[in-house]
Design an enzyme around this catalytic site. Structure first.
Site, short mmCIF file in Angstrom:
data_model
loop_
_atom_site.label_atom_id
_atom_site.label_comp_id
_atom_site.label_asym_id
_atom_site.label_seq_id
_atom_site.Cartn_x
_atom_site.Cartn_y
_atom_site.Cartn_z
N GLY A 11 67.10 31.70 46.78
CA GLY A 11 66.60 31.46 45.42
C GLY A 11 65.19 30.89 45.42
N ARG A 72 68.15 37.85 47.55
CA ARG A 72 69.36 37.34 48.22
C ARG A 72 69.88 38.50 49.07
NH1 ARG A 72 70.32 32.28 46.79
NH2 ARG A 72 70.04 31.63 44.62
N ASP A 103 69.83 26.54 52.84
CA ASP A 103 70.68 26.59 54.04
C ASP A 103 71.01 28.02 54.48
OD1 ASP A 103 72.32 26.98 51.86
OD2 ASP A 103 73.89 25.61 52.52
N THR A 126 64.59 24.38 47.72
CA THR A 126 65.67 24.77 46.80
C THR A 126 65.80 23.69 45.73
OG1 THR A 126 68.08 24.89 46.55
CG2 THR A 126 67.30 23.88 48.57
N ASP A 128 68.44 22.86 44.45
CA ASP A 128 69.74 22.21 44.63
C ASP A 128 69.67 20.94 45.49
OD1 ASP A 128 70.69 24.41 43.25
OD2 ASP A 128 71.22 25.51 45.07
N ASP A 130 70.38 20.62 48.49
CA ASP A 130 71.64 20.53 49.24
C ASP A 130 71.47 20.87 50.72
OD1 ASP A 130 71.05 23.19 48.77
OD2 ASP A 130 73.09 23.77 48.25
N ARG A 172 74.48 24.74 42.43
CA ARG A 172 75.47 25.50 43.22
C ARG A 172 76.73 24.67 43.41
NH1 ARG A 172 74.60 30.06 46.19
NH2 ARG A 172 72.38 29.84 46.09
O1 F6P Z 1 70.18 27.87 44.75
C1 F6P Z 1 69.53 27.82 43.54
C2 F6P Z 1 70.41 28.32 42.43
O2 F6P Z 1 69.66 28.32 41.23
C3 F6P Z 1 71.72 27.55 42.23
O3 F6P Z 1 71.53 26.34 41.57
C4 F6P Z 1 72.53 28.57 41.48
O4 F6P Z 1 73.91 28.34 41.63
C5 F6P Z 1 72.12 29.86 42.13
O5 F6P Z 1 70.84 29.62 42.69
C6 F6P Z 1 72.03 31.05 41.25
O6 F6P Z 1 71.80 32.13 42.07
P1 F6P Z 1 71.17 33.52 41.63
O7 F6P Z 1 69.70 33.31 41.51
O8 F6P Z 1 71.50 34.44 42.74
O9 F6P Z 1 71.80 33.88 40.33
#
Ligand code: F6P
Length: 320
Positions: A11, A72, A103, A126, A128, A130, A172
């Site tokens: 992300g 992704r 991660d 990120t 998050d 995390d 997340r």
């Molecule tokens: O990792 C960042 C994040 O925005 C999380 O907070 C969220 O759960 C996820 O990515 C959403 O993922 P995507 O961009 O694949 O919809």
């Protein structure tokens, strides 16, 4: 070491561009050539390369997102994907790769190191926060402030209409973003996946707060807790108060990076290049107690970062 690569994966996070700028200019300062791999590991696998000179990163320190783009990528989790990526690293002739992401990005980088022997340095970015081995990640501070400014606006309506607002934030599976936003925003309740919550107790607290003179409440809920619609409906039914739900969503991922996110990105990028130059093979840069440091790359995704439970308790005490 003559030539290095840089890639943003997973992300996007505000400050990734400041990190790219820092990597490129620090590398060039040290006499290295730099190539950027576009579109995350997907672009790396396909050999989508961009030559990065000092001017290629002009005017990006203040931009959210990533100029290299990101994807992704599922393929990097497969042996075939790793094999293709290793081949591209070889033909491109990079002597080291700097991967900017979370991660999942570092897990991919660890696999790439195992398969190719090419040194890999991770830069944690990120919203998050995390990632183990660093107190904070690039983009986290920006996301906290973006969510906070939304909550400050929501509070106006909460106060005027004497409502309860459930505000769902990202993160997340973890509650770092929710905790920080809730703490700084003075939320009455902060729901995070790390702490099992008792819905009845929360409602009792909300009712008691009204009896003691409160007229509105903000509940910050991490997306990892579950279905925020159900939580809001349940609280409305159980307390009898007016409850509204706001899901902040992707506004938390974008926007102009804060000074903290940019400065962190600039420090991390520079340190990542220094680590490659000093012969390190697989590290992730980080900041701990204010000091720029690094840990083994594998630890960054194998270990679990702990949430500050004392901060959660303090938020509860201060929001009485
Ligand atoms: O990792 C960042 C994040 O925005 C999380 O907070 C969220 O759960 C996820 O990515 C959403 O993922 P995507 O961009 O694949 O919809």
């Amino acid at each position: 070491m003559k030539k290095i690569g840089v890639v943003t994966a997973g992300g996007d996070a505000p400050g990734m561009n400041a990190a790219i700028r820092s990597v490129v200019r620090s590398a060039i300062y040290n006499g290295l050539k730099v190539v950027g791999f576009e579109r995350g590991y997907a672009g790396l696998i396909e050999g989508q390369i961009r030559h990065m000179g000092p001017r290629s990163v002009s005017g990006i320190i203040n931009l959210g997102g990533t100029i290299l783009k990101t994807v992704r990528c599922r393929e990097i989790k497969t042996p075939e994907g790793i094999e293709k990526a290793v081949e591209v690293l070889k033909t491109t002739g990079v002597d080291g790769l700097i991967t900017i992401g979370g991660d999942g990005t570092f897990r991919g980088a660890s696999e790439l190191y195992k398969a190719s022997g090419t040194p890999m340095i991770g830069i944690p970015a990120t919203i998050d926060n995390d990632v183990a081995g660093t107190d904070t990640t690039i983009g986290f501070d920006t996301a906290v402030n973006t969510a906070l400014s939304a909550i400050d606006k929501i509070r106006d309506t909460a106060t005027s209409h004497e409502r309860i607002f459930v505000v769902e934030v990202m993160g997340r599976k973890r509650g770092f973003l929710a905790l920080e936003v809730g703490f700084a925003g003075g939320a009455e309740v902060i729901l995070v996946p790390e702490i099992k919550f008792d819905a009845d107790k929360i409602c009792e607290r909300l009712i008691r707060a009204r009896e003691e003179g409160k007229t509105s409440e903000i509940i910050v809920m991490a997306e990892g807790v579950g279905n925020s619609r159900q939580v809001a409906d349940w609280i409305a039914k159980r307390t009898g108060y007016e409850v509204r739900l706001t899901v902040l969503g992707y506004i938390q991922r974008g926007g102009v990076p804060t000074a903290r996110s940019r400065a962190l990105a600039s420090e991390f990028g520079h340190h990542a290049v220094e680590l490659l130059l000093s012969g390190e093979k697989k590290r992730m840069v980080g900041i701990r107690k204010g000091e720029i440091t690094s840990i083994d790359l594998d630890r960054s995704w194998k270990e679990e970062k702990k949430l500050d439970l004392k901060r959660h308790k303090l938020a509860e005490i201060l929001s009485q």
